[in-house]
Design a protein around this motif. Structure first.
Motif, short mmCIF file in Angstrom:
data_model
loop_
_atom_site.label_atom_id
_atom_site.label_comp_id
_atom_site.label_asym_id
_atom_site.label_seq_id
_atom_site.Cartn_x
_atom_site.Cartn_y
_atom_site.Cartn_z
N HIS A 44 72.12 -80.84 -28.23
CA HIS A 44 73.58 -80.79 -28.51
C HIS A 44 74.13 -81.21 -29.44
O HIS A 44 73.57 -81.75 -30.74
CB HIS A 44 74.10 -82.09 -27.28
CG HIS A 44 73.53 -82.14 -25.96
ND1 HIS A 44 72.25 -82.39 -25.32
CD2 HIS A 44 74.40 -81.41 -24.71
CE1 HIS A 44 72.30 -82.08 -23.92
NE2 HIS A 44 73.51 -81.48 -23.54
N PHE A 102 78.06 -82.61 -31.22
CA PHE A 102 79.22 -83.37 -30.86
C PHE A 102 80.39 -83.11 -32.00
O PHE A 102 80.41 -83.01 -33.23
CB PHE A 102 78.80 -84.85 -31.08
CG PHE A 102 77.99 -85.42 -30.00
CD1 PHE A 102 78.27 -85.97 -29.15
CD2 PHE A 102 76.53 -85.10 -30.56
CE1 PHE A 102 77.11 -86.34 -28.09
CE2 PHE A 102 75.67 -85.53 -29.71
CZ PHE A 102 75.71 -86.14 -28.63
N GLN A 162 80.96 -83.51 -26.38
CA GLN A 162 79.44 -82.99 -26.67
C GLN A 162 79.48 -81.49 -26.14
O GLN A 162 79.78 -81.20 -25.01
CB GLN A 162 78.52 -83.88 -25.79
CG GLN A 162 77.06 -83.61 -25.65
CD GLN A 162 76.19 -84.65 -24.96
OE1 GLN A 162 76.59 -85.80 -24.67
NE2 GLN A 162 75.01 -84.29 -24.49
N TYR A 163 78.80 -80.91 -26.83
CA TYR A 163 78.36 -79.45 -26.29
C TYR A 163 76.79 -79.16 -26.37
O TYR A 163 76.22 -79.53 -27.26
CB TYR A 163 79.40 -78.50 -27.15
CG TYR A 163 80.62 -78.38 -26.97
CD1 TYR A 163 81.05 -77.33 -26.25
CD2 TYR A 163 81.46 -79.00 -27.68
CE1 TYR A 163 82.53 -77.16 -25.69
CE2 TYR A 163 82.81 -79.25 -27.36
CZ TYR A 163 83.41 -78.23 -26.51
OH TYR A 163 84.68 -78.20 -26.18
N GLU A 164 76.61 -78.32 -25.39
CA GLU A 164 74.86 -77.89 -25.50
C GLU A 164 74.91 -76.60 -26.29
O GLU A 164 75.62 -75.68 -26.09
CB GLU A 164 74.55 -77.65 -24.07
CG GLU A 164 73.17 -77.28 -23.96
CD GLU A 164 72.49 -77.07 -22.57
OE1 GLU A 164 71.40 -76.67 -22.38
OE2 GLU A 164 73.23 -77.72 -21.74
N ARG A 218 74.82 -72.36 -25.13
CA ARG A 218 75.40 -72.27 -23.73
C ARG A 218 76.84 -71.99 -23.73
O ARG A 218 77.68 -72.61 -24.51
CB ARG A 218 75.04 -73.69 -23.02
CG ARG A 218 75.64 -73.34 -21.69
CD ARG A 218 75.19 -74.55 -20.84
NE ARG A 218 75.62 -74.80 -19.59
CZ ARG A 218 75.67 -75.56 -18.66
NH1 ARG A 218 75.34 -76.95 -19.04
NH2 ARG A 218 76.16 -75.69 -17.56
#
Length: 70
Positions: free
Chosen positions: A2, A4, A55-57, A60
């Motif tokens: 992840h 941020f 928050q990002y994966e 994806r």
């Protein structure tokens, strides 16, 4: 994995918003440290509630569908 993203957004008199991507960080703590640094500057300190940490994966899609266009 992840990351941020630290954003800042503030409303404008014409009803629009002024959105800024401040940066991308490997931890929420690093994003928070960046926020604290930016609060020292005009504009940011005038709109301290405009900060958002998302928050990002990695690898994806953030959008899973299309969106309407008027």
């Amino acid at each position: 994995m992840h990351v941020f993203l630290l954003w800042h957004s503030r409303g404008l008199d014409n009803g629009n918003t002024d959105d800024k991507l401040i940066g991308v960080y490997h931890s929420a703590e690093k994003a928070e440290e960046a926020k604290q640094r930016k609060l020292q500057f005009a504009g940011f300190r005038d709109a301290p509630d405009g900060f958002v940490i998302d928050q990002y994966e990695i690898d994806r899609d953030a959008w899973s569908e299309g969106f309407g266009v008027d």
